[in-house]
Scaffold this motif. Structure first.
Motif, PDB file in Angstrom:
ATOM      1  N   GLN A  87      -5.495  -1.838   1.438  1.00  0.00           N
ATOM      2  CA  GLN A  87      -5.878  -0.528   0.899  1.00  0.00           C
ATOM      3  C   GLN A  87      -4.721   0.114   0.138  1.00  0.00           C
ATOM      4  O   GLN A  87      -4.917   0.681  -0.938  1.00  0.00           O
ATOM      5  CB  GLN A  87      -6.347   0.404   2.030  1.00  0.00           C
ATOM      6  CG  GLN A  87      -7.671   0.023   2.635  1.00  0.00           C
ATOM      7  CD  GLN A  87      -8.815   0.095   1.636  1.00  0.00           C
ATOM      8  OE1 GLN A  87      -8.850   0.947   0.749  1.00  0.00           O
ATOM      9  NE2 GLN A  87      -9.759  -0.818   1.760  1.00  0.00           N
ATOM     10  N   LEU A 105     -10.221  -6.387   0.725  1.00  0.00           N
ATOM     11  CA  LEU A 105     -10.291  -5.008   1.199  1.00  0.00           C
ATOM     12  C   LEU A 105     -11.041  -4.875   2.516  1.00  0.00           C
ATOM     13  O   LEU A 105     -10.807  -3.926   3.266  1.00  0.00           O
ATOM     14  CB  LEU A 105     -10.921  -4.115   0.127  1.00  0.00           C
ATOM     15  CG  LEU A 105     -10.115  -3.995  -1.165  1.00  0.00           C
ATOM     16  CD1 LEU A 105     -10.884  -3.214  -2.218  1.00  0.00           C
ATOM     17  CD2 LEU A 105      -8.761  -3.353  -0.898  1.00  0.00           C
ATOM     18  N   HIS A 109      -4.226  -1.669  -3.113  1.00  0.00           N
ATOM     19  CA  HIS A 109      -5.304  -1.281  -4.019  1.00  0.00           C
ATOM     20  C   HIS A 109      -4.983   0.060  -4.689  1.00  0.00           C
ATOM     21  O   HIS A 109      -5.151   0.221  -5.902  1.00  0.00           O
ATOM     22  CB  HIS A 109      -6.627  -1.210  -3.246  1.00  0.00           C
ATOM     23  CG  HIS A 109      -7.775  -0.721  -4.046  1.00  0.00           C
ATOM     24  ND1 HIS A 109      -8.316  -1.425  -5.104  1.00  0.00           N
ATOM     25  CD2 HIS A 109      -8.489   0.429  -3.957  1.00  0.00           C
ATOM     26  CE1 HIS A 109      -9.315  -0.737  -5.618  1.00  0.00           C
ATOM     27  NE2 HIS A 109      -9.435   0.389  -4.942  1.00  0.00           N
TER      28      HIS A 109
END
Length: 126
Positions: free
Chosen positions: A83, A75, A86
């Motif tokens: 991102q 990240l 995620h």
């Protein structure tokens, strides 16, 4: 434990362990995505067959795989792609938990779509 499994499953697990040990990070992600797709199909089947204990175990395996994929993200250095992945993995985890609580196999469809798209994108990288 291996002695609790039939010989074919024991062989399959040993083979998978050997592949995982030899895999680089790209291969490991591919293996996890493939395994997740297989487990999603099993989860769907368990829900449809009203095998709720098996469904619970299967959904938990899916969540564990999603968390494993998420933990592999960088990240700090992965930029927008990391991102976005995620966020997608977080969505999948929440959707899996909702699916398990409601025992509605159709709720797995968006997860299957997201993971299929990620898997296709990942395969195009290599």
């Amino acid at each position: 434990m291996l002695h609790d499994q039939d010989p074919f499953n024991a062989y399959k697990q040993t083979s998978l362990n050997a592949r995982a040990a030899a895999a680089n990070q790209h291969e490991m992600v591919r293996m996890l995505l493939d395994g997740l797709m297989d487990e999603l199909a099993r989860s769907q089947g368990h829900i449809d067959a009203k095998q709720y204990e098996k469904k619970g175990n299967s959904i938990q395996r899916c969540i564990n795989i999603v968390h494993g994929l998420d933990s592999m993200l960088d990240l700090e250095n992965g930029g927008e792609v990391a991102q976005n992945l995620h966020q997608l993995y977080d969505y999948c985890s929440r959707q899996l938990m909702s699916t398990s609580m409601k025992n509605d196999s159709q709720m797995l469809d968006p997860v299957v779509k997201v993971i299929s798209d990620v898997r296709e994108g990942w395969q195009n990288l290599n």
